[in-house]
Design a protein around this motif. Sequence first.
Motif, PDB file in Angstrom:
ATOM      1  N   MET A 291      -1.756  43.416  61.439  1.00 27.94           N
ATOM      2  CA  MET A 291      -1.394  42.043  61.109  1.00 27.94           C
ATOM      3  C   MET A 291      -1.512  41.195  62.375  1.00 27.94           C
ATOM      4  O   MET A 291      -1.168  41.630  63.466  1.00 27.94           O
ATOM      5  N   ASP A 292      -1.962  39.996  62.190  1.00 28.25           N
ATOM      6  CA  ASP A 292      -2.078  39.024  63.267  1.00 28.25           C
ATOM      7  C   ASP A 292      -0.691  38.814  63.891  1.00 28.25           C
ATOM      8  O   ASP A 292       0.292  38.570  63.190  1.00 28.25           O
ATOM      9  N   GLU A 293      -0.604  38.946  65.223  1.00 24.32           N
ATOM     10  CA  GLU A 293       0.701  38.800  65.888  1.00 24.32           C
ATOM     11  C   GLU A 293       1.267  37.391  65.769  1.00 24.32           C
ATOM     12  O   GLU A 293       2.428  37.152  66.065  1.00 24.32           O
ATOM     13  N   LYS A 294       0.448  36.460  65.306  1.00 22.01           N
ATOM     14  CA  LYS A 294       0.926  35.097  65.114  1.00 22.01           C
ATOM     15  C   LYS A 294       1.552  34.899  63.740  1.00 22.01           C
ATOM     16  O   LYS A 294       2.090  33.850  63.446  1.00 22.01           O
ATOM     17  N   ILE A 295       1.460  35.935  62.896  1.00 24.16           N
ATOM     18  CA  ILE A 295       2.026  35.873  61.544  1.00 24.16           C
ATOM     19  C   ILE A 295       3.143  36.898  61.441  1.00 24.16           C
ATOM     20  O   ILE A 295       2.958  38.062  61.777  1.00 24.16           O
ATOM     21  N   GLU A 296       4.302  36.464  60.979  1.00 26.89           N
ATOM     22  CA  GLU A 296       5.460  37.338  60.821  1.00 26.89           C
ATOM     23  C   GLU A 296       5.714  37.579  59.333  1.00 26.89           C
ATOM     24  O   GLU A 296       5.671  36.645  58.534  1.00 26.89           O
ATOM     25  N   LEU A 297       5.972  38.835  58.965  1.00 25.76           N
ATOM     26  CA  LEU A 297       6.303  39.207  57.597  1.00 25.76           C
ATOM     27  C   LEU A 297       7.814  39.375  57.496  1.00 25.76           C
ATOM     28  O   LEU A 297       8.403  40.158  58.240  1.00 25.76           O
ATOM     29  N   ILE A 298       8.427  38.640  56.571  1.00 25.39           N
ATOM     30  CA  ILE A 298       9.883  38.627  56.438  1.00 25.39           C
ATOM     31  C   ILE A 298      10.260  38.989  55.004  1.00 25.39           C
ATOM     32  O   ILE A 298       9.713  38.422  54.056  1.00 25.39           O
ATOM     33  N   HIS A 299      11.204  39.918  54.837  1.00 26.78           N
ATOM     34  CA  HIS A 299      11.787  40.217  53.524  1.00 26.78           C
ATOM     35  C   HIS A 299      12.993  39.308  53.351  1.00 26.78           C
ATOM     36  O   HIS A 299      13.829  39.193  54.253  1.00 26.78           O
ATOM     37  N   THR A 300      13.086  38.673  52.208  1.00 24.57           N
ATOM     38  CA  THR A 300      14.160  37.717  51.961  1.00 24.57           C
ATOM     39  C   THR A 300      14.471  37.676  50.465  1.00 24.57           C
ATOM     40  O   THR A 300      13.746  38.251  49.667  1.00 24.57           O
ATOM     41  N   MET A 301      15.514  36.989  50.098  1.00 28.61           N
ATOM     42  CA  MET A 301      15.849  36.754  48.692  1.00 28.61           C
ATOM     43  C   MET A 301      15.804  35.254  48.378  1.00 28.61           C
ATOM     44  O   MET A 301      16.270  34.817  47.348  1.00 28.61           O
ATOM     45  N   ALA A 302      15.204  34.472  49.262  1.00 26.04           N
ATOM     46  CA  ALA A 302      15.205  33.015  49.163  1.00 26.04           C
ATOM     47  C   ALA A 302      14.078  32.515  48.269  1.00 26.04           C
ATOM     48  O   ALA A 302      13.241  31.714  48.688  1.00 26.04           O
ATOM     49  N   TYR A 303      14.049  32.948  47.030  1.00 27.14           N
ATOM     50  CA  TYR A 303      12.980  32.638  46.093  1.00 27.14           C
ATOM     51  C   TYR A 303      12.691  31.136  45.992  1.00 27.14           C
ATOM     52  O   TYR A 303      11.541  30.711  46.060  1.00 27.14           O
ATOM     53  N   GLN A 304      13.735  30.342  45.824  1.00 25.65           N
ATOM     54  CA  GLN A 304      13.530  28.912  45.547  1.00 25.65           C
ATOM     55  C   GLN A 304      12.801  28.179  46.670  1.00 25.65           C
ATOM     56  O   GLN A 304      12.100  27.210  46.411  1.00 25.65           O
ATOM     57  N   GLN A 305      12.909  28.645  47.895  1.00 25.52           N
ATOM     58  CA  GLN A 305      12.211  27.963  48.988  1.00 25.52           C
ATOM     59  C   GLN A 305      10.696  28.129  48.880  1.00 25.52           C
ATOM     60  O   GLN A 305       9.942  27.355  49.466  1.00 25.52           O
ATOM     61  N   PHE A 306      10.216  29.108  48.087  1.00 24.46           N
ATOM     62  CA  PHE A 306       8.778  29.348  47.955  1.00 24.46           C
ATOM     63  C   PHE A 306       8.162  28.644  46.747  1.00 24.46           C
ATOM     64  O   PHE A 306       6.938  28.619  46.604  1.00 24.46           O
ATOM     65  N   ILE A 307       8.985  28.065  45.898  1.00 20.79           N
ATOM     66  CA  ILE A 307       8.469  27.421  44.686  1.00 20.79           C
ATOM     67  C   ILE A 307       7.422  26.349  45.010  1.00 20.79           C
ATOM     68  O   ILE A 307       6.353  26.332  44.388  1.00 20.79           O
ATOM     69  N   PRO A 308       7.630  25.453  45.985  1.00 15.20           N
ATOM     70  CA  PRO A 308       6.583  24.460  46.282  1.00 15.20           C
ATOM     71  C   PRO A 308       5.245  25.107  46.665  1.00 15.20           C
ATOM     72  O   PRO A 308       4.183  24.627  46.257  1.00 15.20           O
ATOM     73  N   LEU A 309       5.282  26.195  47.423  1.00 15.62           N
ATOM     74  CA  LEU A 309       4.063  26.910  47.783  1.00 15.62           C
ATOM     75  C   LEU A 309       3.376  27.457  46.537  1.00 15.62           C
ATOM     76  O   LEU A 309       2.162  27.316  46.373  1.00 15.62           O
ATOM     77  N   PHE A 310       4.152  28.060  45.641  1.00 14.10           N
ATOM     78  CA  PHE A 310       3.581  28.615  44.414  1.00 14.10           C
ATOM     79  C   PHE A 310       2.954  27.520  43.549  1.00 14.10           C
ATOM     80  O   PHE A 310       1.882  27.699  42.991  1.00 14.10           O
TER      81      PHE A 310
ATOM     82  N   ARG B 257       1.774  24.571  44.652  1.00 13.63           N
ATOM     83  CA  ARG B 257       0.549  24.115  45.345  1.00 13.63           C
ATOM     84  C   ARG B 257      -0.606  25.086  45.123  1.00 13.63           C
ATOM     85  O   ARG B 257      -1.766  24.691  45.063  1.00 13.63           O
ATOM     86  N   ALA B 258      -0.285  26.365  44.994  1.00 15.99           N
ATOM     87  CA  ALA B 258      -1.314  27.392  44.799  1.00 15.99           C
ATOM     88  C   ALA B 258      -1.795  27.457  43.356  1.00 15.99           C
ATOM     89  O   ALA B 258      -2.690  28.239  43.040  1.00 15.99           O
ATOM     90  N   GLY B 259      -1.197  26.658  42.474  1.00 16.64           N
ATOM     91  CA  GLY B 259      -1.650  26.604  41.087  1.00 16.64           C
ATOM     92  C   GLY B 259      -0.986  27.607  40.165  1.00 16.64           C
ATOM     93  O   GLY B 259      -1.437  27.797  39.032  1.00 16.64           O
ATOM     94  N   LEU B 260       0.087  28.223  40.615  1.00 19.81           N
ATOM     95  CA  LEU B 260       0.816  29.150  39.746  1.00 19.81           C
ATOM     96  C   LEU B 260       1.692  28.352  38.792  1.00 19.81           C
ATOM     97  O   LEU B 260       2.246  27.323  39.167  1.00 19.81           O
ATOM     98  N   GLU B 261       1.798  28.834  37.565  1.00 20.92           N
ATOM     99  CA  GLU B 261       2.604  28.133  36.558  1.00 20.92           C
ATOM    100  C   GLU B 261       4.073  28.497  36.735  1.00 20.92           C
ATOM    101  O   GLU B 261       4.629  29.300  36.001  1.00 20.92           O
ATOM    102  N   ILE B 262       4.675  27.891  37.718  1.00 20.51           N
ATOM    103  CA  ILE B 262       6.085  28.105  38.008  1.00 20.51           C
ATOM    104  C   ILE B 262       6.761  26.746  37.950  1.00 20.51           C
ATOM    105  O   ILE B 262       6.283  25.782  38.562  1.00 20.51           O
ATOM    106  N   ASP B 263       7.855  26.689  37.217  1.00 17.97           N
ATOM    107  CA  ASP B 263       8.612  25.449  37.065  1.00 17.97           C
ATOM    108  C   ASP B 263       9.279  25.094  38.394  1.00 17.97           C
ATOM    109  O   ASP B 263       9.961  25.925  38.998  1.00 17.97           O
ATOM    110  N   GLU B 264       9.080  23.861  38.843  1.00 12.24           N
ATOM    111  CA  GLU B 264       9.657  23.418  40.110  1.00 12.24           C
ATOM    112  C   GLU B 264      11.182  23.472  40.125  1.00 12.24           C
ATOM    113  O   GLU B 264      11.787  23.493  41.184  1.00 12.24           O
ATOM    114  N   ASN B 265      11.798  23.499  38.942  1.00 10.15           N
ATOM    115  CA  ASN B 265      13.262  23.546  38.855  1.00 10.15           C
ATOM    116  C   ASN B 265      13.775  24.937  38.511  1.00 10.15           C
ATOM    117  O   ASN B 265      14.949  25.099  38.192  1.00 10.15           O
ATOM    118  N   GLU B 266      12.886  25.927  38.574  1.00 13.30           N
ATOM    119  CA  GLU B 266      13.266  27.287  38.194  1.00 13.30           C
ATOM    120  C   GLU B 266      14.349  27.839  39.107  1.00 13.30           C
ATOM    121  O   GLU B 266      14.322  27.656  40.320  1.00 13.30           O
TER     122      GLU B 266
END
Length: 149
Positions: free
Chosen positions: A1-20, A22-31
Motif C-alpha cells: 500500500m502507498d505509504e501516503k494512504i492509511e487504512l483505518i477500521h471504523t464504525m463511522a458509517y454515516q461519515q462515508f455516505i457523501p462519498l458513496f 458521489r460514487a453513484g451508489l444508491e444510498i440514501d443521504e439520510n440513511e
Amino acid sequence: MDEKIELIHTMAYQQFIPLFVRAGLEIDENEECPEGLITCLELKDCRTEKTVGAAVLVYTENVYVMKAVAVEKEYRGNGLGVLLVREILNEAERRGVDKVFLNAKIPDFYQKLGFEILQREKAPAISDCSTCSRYLHGCEPEIMVKKLS
C-alpha cells in the motif's frame, strides 16, 4: 500500500455516505447506520487528511454482504478499490465467514477478484434493485458471491 494512504477500521458509517453518493451508489443521504454493521474501512490520504475511499461489511438476511465500496474519482486507477475489497474479504475470513455477497454495479471489476454472478432467483435478498425505476434502464447490477477458504 502507498505509504501516503492509511487504512483505518471504523464504525463511522454515516461519515462515508457523501462519498458513496458521489460514487453513484444508491444510498440514501439520510440513511442511519445499517443494521448488522460489522466494520467500515476508510482510506485516508495522509498528506491532505482527506477520506479517499471507503467500504462496508454488514451481516444481513443471514449472510455477509459487502454493502458499499467507493473511491474518489481522482484516486481511481491506483489499486485502492482492490485494496478495500481484499481487506473486507480478509476481515470476513478472520471472522470465519465462508462467503461474502455483494450487489455489484461493476461486475467485471469483482469478477477479476474471484466473485461469481448469481442468478437473482437463487441469490439472497440483499438488494431491492428490481423495484427501482432505473433497474434494466441504464443500471444493471448483479448479485455476486465470493467463496472464502
